[in-house]
Motif scaffolding. Structure first.
Motif, mmCIF file in Angstrom:
data_model
loop_
_atom_site.group_PDB
_atom_site.id
_atom_site.type_symbol
_atom_site.label_atom_id
_atom_site.label_comp_id
_atom_site.label_asym_id
_atom_site.label_seq_id
_atom_site.Cartn_x
_atom_site.Cartn_y
_atom_site.Cartn_z
ATOM 1 N N LEU A 92 1.555 -2.045 15.351
ATOM 2 C CA LEU A 92 2.949 -2.152 15.774
ATOM 3 C C LEU A 92 3.178 -1.537 17.151
ATOM 4 O O LEU A 92 4.113 -1.921 17.856
ATOM 5 C CB LEU A 92 3.868 -1.501 14.736
ATOM 6 C CG LEU A 92 4.029 -2.301 13.438
ATOM 7 C CD1 LEU A 92 4.794 -1.494 12.395
ATOM 8 C CD2 LEU A 92 4.738 -3.621 13.708
ATOM 9 N N SER A 93 2.316 -0.602 17.540
ATOM 10 C CA SER A 93 2.442 -0.044 18.895
ATOM 11 C C SER A 93 2.036 -1.076 19.942
ATOM 12 O O SER A 93 2.458 -0.999 21.098
ATOM 13 C CB SER A 93 1.585 1.215 19.035
ATOM 14 O OG SER A 93 0.196 0.893 19.027
ATOM 15 N N VAL A 100 4.175 -7.209 9.615
ATOM 16 C CA VAL A 100 2.820 -6.792 9.262
ATOM 17 C C VAL A 100 2.669 -6.768 7.746
ATOM 18 O O VAL A 100 3.624 -6.501 7.012
ATOM 19 C CB VAL A 100 2.456 -5.409 9.851
ATOM 20 C CG1 VAL A 100 2.415 -5.453 11.362
ATOM 21 C CG2 VAL A 100 3.428 -4.336 9.375
ATOM 22 N N HIS A 101 1.451 -7.053 7.286
ATOM 23 C CA HIS A 101 1.154 -7.027 5.855
ATOM 24 C C HIS A 101 -0.348 -6.861 5.699
ATOM 25 O O HIS A 101 -1.126 -7.439 6.461
ATOM 26 C CB HIS A 101 1.610 -8.331 5.188
ATOM 27 C CG HIS A 101 1.722 -8.241 3.697
ATOM 28 N ND1 HIS A 101 2.935 -8.172 3.039
ATOM 29 C CD2 HIS A 101 0.774 -8.198 2.720
ATOM 30 C CE1 HIS A 101 2.731 -8.101 1.732
ATOM 31 N NE2 HIS A 101 1.414 -8.110 1.520
ATOM 32 N N GLU A 102 -0.746 -6.084 4.693
ATOM 33 C CA GLU A 102 -2.173 -5.925 4.420
ATOM 34 C C GLU A 102 -2.685 -7.139 3.652
ATOM 35 O O GLU A 102 -2.015 -7.645 2.738
ATOM 36 C CB GLU A 102 -2.425 -4.659 3.604
ATOM 37 C CG GLU A 102 -2.189 -3.383 4.384
ATOM 38 C CD GLU A 102 -3.042 -3.309 5.635
ATOM 39 O OE1 GLU A 102 -4.274 -3.228 5.519
ATOM 40 O OE2 GLU A 102 -2.466 -3.342 6.742
ATOM 41 N N ALA A 130 6.429 -13.978 17.600
ATOM 42 C CA ALA A 130 6.590 -15.239 18.319
ATOM 43 C C ALA A 130 5.336 -15.648 19.081
ATOM 44 O O ALA A 130 5.149 -16.832 19.376
ATOM 45 C CB ALA A 130 7.775 -15.140 19.277
ATOM 46 N N ARG A 131 4.466 -14.690 19.381
ATOM 47 C CA ARG A 131 3.258 -15.045 20.121
ATOM 48 C C ARG A 131 2.168 -15.619 19.227
ATOM 49 O O ARG A 131 1.256 -16.285 19.713
ATOM 50 C CB ARG A 131 2.732 -13.837 20.898
ATOM 51 C CG ARG A 131 2.261 -12.691 20.036
ATOM 52 C CD ARG A 131 2.029 -11.422 20.830
ATOM 53 N NE ARG A 131 0.916 -11.564 21.755
ATOM 54 C CZ ARG A 131 0.525 -10.591 22.589
ATOM 55 N NH1 ARG A 131 1.195 -9.446 22.610
ATOM 56 N NH2 ARG A 131 -0.509 -10.777 23.375
ATOM 57 N N GLY A 132 2.242 -15.374 17.910
ATOM 58 C CA GLY A 132 1.259 -15.936 17.000
ATOM 59 C C GLY A 132 0.921 -15.021 15.840
ATOM 60 O O GLY A 132 1.685 -14.110 15.503
ATOM 61 N N ILE A 133 -0.216 -15.289 15.237
ATOM 62 C CA ILE A 133 -0.708 -14.519 14.090
ATOM 63 C C ILE A 133 -2.034 -13.873 14.463
ATOM 64 O O ILE A 133 -2.937 -14.547 14.969
ATOM 65 C CB ILE A 133 -0.910 -15.422 12.861
ATOM 66 C CG1 ILE A 133 0.417 -16.076 12.452
ATOM 67 C CG2 ILE A 133 -1.487 -14.630 11.689
ATOM 68 C CD1 ILE A 133 0.283 -17.071 11.314
ATOM 69 N N ALA A 134 -2.138 -12.569 14.221
ATOM 70 C CA ALA A 134 -3.364 -11.842 14.549
ATOM 71 C C ALA A 134 -3.863 -11.081 13.331
ATOM 72 O O ALA A 134 -3.073 -10.594 12.519
ATOM 73 C CB ALA A 134 -3.126 -10.877 15.714
ATOM 74 N N LEU A 135 -5.183 -11.000 13.201
ATOM 75 C CA LEU A 135 -5.821 -10.230 12.136
ATOM 76 C C LEU A 135 -6.503 -9.028 12.760
ATOM 77 O O LEU A 135 -7.289 -9.178 13.697
ATOM 78 C CB LEU A 135 -6.842 -11.096 11.387
ATOM 79 C CG LEU A 135 -6.340 -12.424 10.803
ATOM 80 C CD1 LEU A 135 -7.476 -13.134 10.073
ATOM 81 C CD2 LEU A 135 -5.167 -12.201 9.870
ATOM 82 N N TRP A 136 -6.219 -7.847 12.219
ATOM 83 C CA TRP A 136 -6.708 -6.590 12.789
ATOM 84 C C TRP A 136 -7.528 -5.827 11.768
ATOM 85 O O TRP A 136 -7.079 -5.591 10.647
ATOM 86 C CB TRP A 136 -5.550 -5.713 13.226
ATOM 87 C CG TRP A 136 -4.527 -6.365 14.101
ATOM 88 C CD1 TRP A 136 -3.585 -7.290 13.733
ATOM 89 C CD2 TRP A 136 -4.314 -6.124 15.498
ATOM 90 N NE1 TRP A 136 -2.812 -7.638 14.808
ATOM 91 C CE2 TRP A 136 -3.232 -6.946 15.904
ATOM 92 C CE3 TRP A 136 -4.931 -5.290 16.445
ATOM 93 C CZ2 TRP A 136 -2.755 -6.954 17.208
ATOM 94 C CZ3 TRP A 136 -4.454 -5.297 17.746
ATOM 95 C CH2 TRP A 136 -3.380 -6.132 18.123
ATOM 96 N N ALA A 137 -8.723 -5.410 12.157
ATOM 97 C CA ALA A 137 -9.522 -4.507 11.330
ATOM 98 C C ALA A 137 -9.288 -3.065 11.757
ATOM 99 O O ALA A 137 -9.529 -2.126 10.995
ATOM 100 C CB ALA A 137 -11.003 -4.843 11.432
ATOM 101 N N ASN A 138 -8.839 -2.890 12.981
ATOM 102 C CA ASN A 138 -8.415 -1.583 13.498
ATOM 103 C C ASN A 138 -7.251 -1.833 14.444
ATOM 104 O O ASN A 138 -6.810 -2.969 14.605
ATOM 105 C CB ASN A 138 -9.570 -0.853 14.193
ATOM 106 C CG ASN A 138 -10.193 -1.702 15.288
ATOM 107 O OD1 ASN A 138 -9.514 -2.150 16.214
ATOM 108 N ND2 ASN A 138 -11.496 -1.945 15.205
ATOM 109 N N GLY A 139 -6.752 -0.790 15.062
ATOM 110 C CA GLY A 139 -5.582 -0.962 15.905
ATOM 111 C C GLY A 139 -5.898 -1.245 17.359
ATOM 112 O O GLY A 139 -4.981 -1.314 18.184
#
Length: 201
Positions: free
Chosen positions: A70-71, A78-80, A114-123
């Motif tokens: 979120l930073s 966001v959702h896990e 609005a920019r899209g969907i991202a998957l994060w394993a870390n920040g």
């Protein structure tokens, strides 16, 4: 009552029920001595306590990752989620490399704006970043985070299906979400994207 106290109280209650049930079954079936019954009770308590501690640790990790995401994506949804077993193959079709085994260990935070969907394993940076303009549709489907069938989110990108299995809770859980929760998440994702896919089915 706080959420953590509620969770702890529920787990304690379930542990007591499990211990009582198993000890009762053991006594009826084997008429075993008291020391064996006590040992069984201790074992069950340790297992339940271990699962509770593991769940709390994973949730803390998820919350830290979500804060970091979120930073970088302020205001994003966001959702896990758990990686679907097809995620690595789907990423390869999009020209990306995803370490499925690593993601299964760490878990994933999905962010949507609005920019899209991202998957994060870390920040630090996303392991998969899908631009909103490339996303054809977002739907609920059947998926597999393990050998068990679960409700999943399918993100269609140029004919490639990228699937993730939502956790039961926004900040993570040990088990997948129910279909109704996934359907609500799909609706929220469409709204967050704001690309005209919100009404798609």
């Amino acid at each position: 009552m706080s959420e953590s106290r509620h969770s702890w109280g529920m787990l304690t209650f379930l542990a007591i029920l499990a211990v009582g049930f198993l000890v009762g079954v053991y006594q009826v079936c084997t008429d075993g001595p008291l020391d064996q019954q006590v040992a069984l009770a201790v074992l069950v308590t340790l297992v339940v306590g271990g699962l509770w501690a593991f769940a709390r640790r994973k949730r803390r990790q998820s919350r830290r990752r979500q804060a970091a995401v979120l930073s970088r994506r302020p205001g994003a949804l966001v959702h896990e989620v758990f990686p679907d077993v097809t995620l690595a193959a789907s990423a390869r079709k999009l020209g990306e490399t995803v370490e499925l085994a690593s993601l299964q260990r760490t878990g994933i935070t999905v962010s949507v704006d609005a920019r899209g969907i991202a998957l994060w394993a870390n920040g630090d940076r996303p392991v998969l970043d899908l631009a909103a303009a490339d996303i054809d549709d977002v739907t609920e489907c059947a998926g597999y985070a393990s050998i068990l069938r679960s409700s999943a989110v399918r993100i269609s990108v140029h004919g490639v299906s990228v699937q993730v299995v939502p956790a039961r809770r926004v900040d993570g859980a040990l088990w997948p979400a129910a279909r109704r929760t996934t359907e609500r998440l799909v609706s929220d994702v469409r709204v967050a994207l704001g690309t005209g896919t919100a009404g798609a089915r």
